[in-house]
Design a protein around this motif. Structure first.
Motif, short mmCIF file in Angstrom:
data_model
loop_
_atom_site.label_atom_id
_atom_site.label_comp_id
_atom_site.label_asym_id
_atom_site.label_seq_id
_atom_site.Cartn_x
_atom_site.Cartn_y
_atom_site.Cartn_z
N ASN A 153 0.82 -1.21 0.00
CA ASN A 153 0.00 0.00 0.00
C ASN A 153 0.86 1.26 0.00
O ASN A 153 2.04 1.20 0.34
CB ASN A 153 -0.91 0.00 1.24
N LYS A 200 -1.17 3.77 7.07
CA LYS A 200 -2.54 4.11 7.47
C LYS A 200 -3.55 3.36 6.60
O LYS A 200 -4.59 2.90 7.08
CB LYS A 200 -2.77 5.61 7.36
N THR A 201 -3.24 3.22 5.31
CA THR A 201 -4.10 2.44 4.42
C THR A 201 -4.16 0.99 4.87
O THR A 201 -5.22 0.36 4.89
CB THR A 201 -3.58 2.52 2.97
N SER A 202 -3.01 0.45 5.26
CA SER A 202 -2.95 -0.93 5.75
C SER A 202 -3.79 -1.08 7.02
O SER A 202 -4.49 -2.09 7.20
CB SER A 202 -1.51 -1.34 6.03
N ASP A 209 -6.38 0.67 7.89
CA ASP A 209 -7.79 0.68 7.49
C ASP A 209 -8.21 -0.69 6.98
O ASP A 209 -9.32 -1.15 7.25
CB ASP A 209 -8.02 1.74 6.40
N GLN A 210 -7.32 -1.35 6.24
CA GLN A 210 -7.62 -2.70 5.74
C GLN A 210 -7.79 -3.68 6.91
O GLN A 210 -8.67 -4.55 6.88
CB GLN A 210 -6.49 -3.19 4.83
N PHE A 226 -8.82 -2.95 9.98
CA PHE A 226 -10.09 -2.67 10.66
C PHE A 226 -11.29 -3.04 9.80
O PHE A 226 -12.36 -3.35 10.34
CB PHE A 226 -10.15 -1.19 11.04
N ASP A 227 -11.12 -3.01 8.49
CA ASP A 227 -12.21 -3.38 7.58
C ASP A 227 -12.29 -4.88 7.33
O ASP A 227 -13.14 -5.34 6.55
CB ASP A 227 -12.04 -2.65 6.23
N PRO A 286 -0.59 6.33 13.25
CA PRO A 286 -1.98 5.90 13.03
C PRO A 286 -2.52 5.01 14.15
O PRO A 286 -3.72 5.04 14.45
CB PRO A 286 -1.89 5.12 11.70
N ALA A 323 -5.86 5.76 16.41
CA ALA A 323 -6.91 4.76 16.58
C ALA A 323 -7.15 4.42 18.06
O ALA A 323 -8.27 4.10 18.45
CB ALA A 323 -6.55 3.50 15.81
N THR A 337 -0.44 10.39 9.74
CA THR A 337 0.69 9.48 9.63
C THR A 337 1.87 9.98 10.46
O THR A 337 1.85 11.10 11.00
CB THR A 337 1.15 9.32 8.17
#
Length: 333
Positions: A71, A75-77, A79-80, A82-83, A95, A99, A145
């Motif tokens: 990624n 931060k994108t990771s 989100d992945q 948590f999703d 990040p 959280a 970040t």
């Protein structure tokens, strides 16, 4: 004579086989059934051990079939994770601290201690040669970040009023392009992107001094439920990662090529970054200080409505790493 020939023929066959296949080459043993996991990574130089472990098949040796996502940022990771789209992710502490004010369903199982990777790169033609020249300029950073924490720390360290700098939020690849085109005057980011910007700008690039500002811990994070259900996977994963770390220590030139290929970064740039980089899988007491410092920073600047620093011992699980590298765990829990 006949007996002697009968004795030598098998020996000749063995020697020939060695010459053809390599006597000293030992193929790794890979379990027939692999457990599938999804891992969130990034192109940053700090992820070299992960990329080496994946490319060399060390995770497979440990019984894991790793689907690796590279990624643009951690931060994108996160989100992945948590999703529900990733099982294990690697991310800077910032990040995680963001959280932690709203949730506690994740746990840190490791930290990759590393050399400095955050830098500020500016355009010389905008009159930027020293920190104070940033007043009235436009700065690019990725919101939420470690780069944002680095930028704010840089401002505090150099007595710069943040309100006098125009902040523009964008991801790392975009800010390299924006700085190159002159859409922004300075960028705050992590490697390899500052070096990419320097290459693009050439003699017009200025790397602002920041030797004393080294923010952020690079963390390995999972959901607590996953950790409870799959302690064997966590142990196997950390073993593979430790193998990647050792491979870099023994084969730095080959590791450069692997990280460049997996991370999608120019090998020349990776080679330059490798010169000053070291990696160490650990869970040390310094991690607590880092998390708490960043939490206080977020409270002070109003990035969270909470006013109390969370208890970060509750989101650190040293058990898996203790089984893999006992000496690497010094955090007191």
């Amino acid at each position: 004579m006949k007996i002697r020939l009968n004795f030598l023929i098998p020996l000749f066959i063995m020697v020939a086989a060695c010459l053809l296949t390599g006597c000293d080459k030992k193929e790794p043993t890979v379990p027939q059934k692999l457990q599938k996991i999804r891992v969130g990574s990034v192109p940053a130089i700090v992820e070299a051990p992960t990329h080496v472990a994946w490319d060399n098949g060390y995770f497979k040796e440990q019984g894991l079939d790793v689907d690796l996502f590279v990624n643009p940022d951690g931060k994108t990771s996160l989100d992945q994770l948590f999703d529900g789209k990733a099982d294990i992710i690697h991310v800077m502490a910032t990040p995680i601290v963001y959280a932690s004010f709203d949730r506690d369903d994740f746990v840190v199982i490791g930290k990759i201690r590393h050399s400095k990777i955050h830098f500020a790169v500016a355009r010389k033609d905008r009159g930027i040669l020293k920190p104070s020249d940033l007043m009235g300029k436009k700065a690019a950073v990725t919101r939420g970040t470690s780069a944002e924490f680095f930028m704010d720390s840089y401002f505090v360290h150099n007595g710069i009023d943040p309100s006098r700098v125009e902040i523009v939020h964008m991801d790392a690849p975009t800010m390299v392009e924006a700085l190159s085109k002159g859409d922004v005057d300075v960028m705050f980011c992590w490697s390899p992107f500052p070096l990419l910007a320097r290459k693009r700008l050439g003699d017009n690039a200025v790397v602002l001094p920041s030797e004393n500002i080294v923010p952020g811990s690079w963390l390995i994070v999972v959901k607590k439920e996953f950790a409870r259900q799959h302690p064997d996977i966590l142990k196997s994963y950390l073993k593979g990662l430790a193998q990647g770390e050792q491979y870099i220590a023994d084969n730095r030139e080959k590791a450069v090529q692997i990280h460049a290929r997996v991370g999608g970064v120019d090998p020349e740039i990776v080679s330059e970054l490798f010169e000053k980089m070291e990696w160490q899988l650990t869970l040390d007491q310094a991690l607590l200080s880092d998390l708490e410092d960043q939490a206080r920073w977020m409270i002070r600047y109003g990035y969270t409505k909470k006013t109390k620093v969370p208890n970060y011992l509750e989101i650190i699980d040293p058990a898996p790493l203790k089984e893999v590298k006992p000496a690497a765990v010094s955090v007191i829990k």
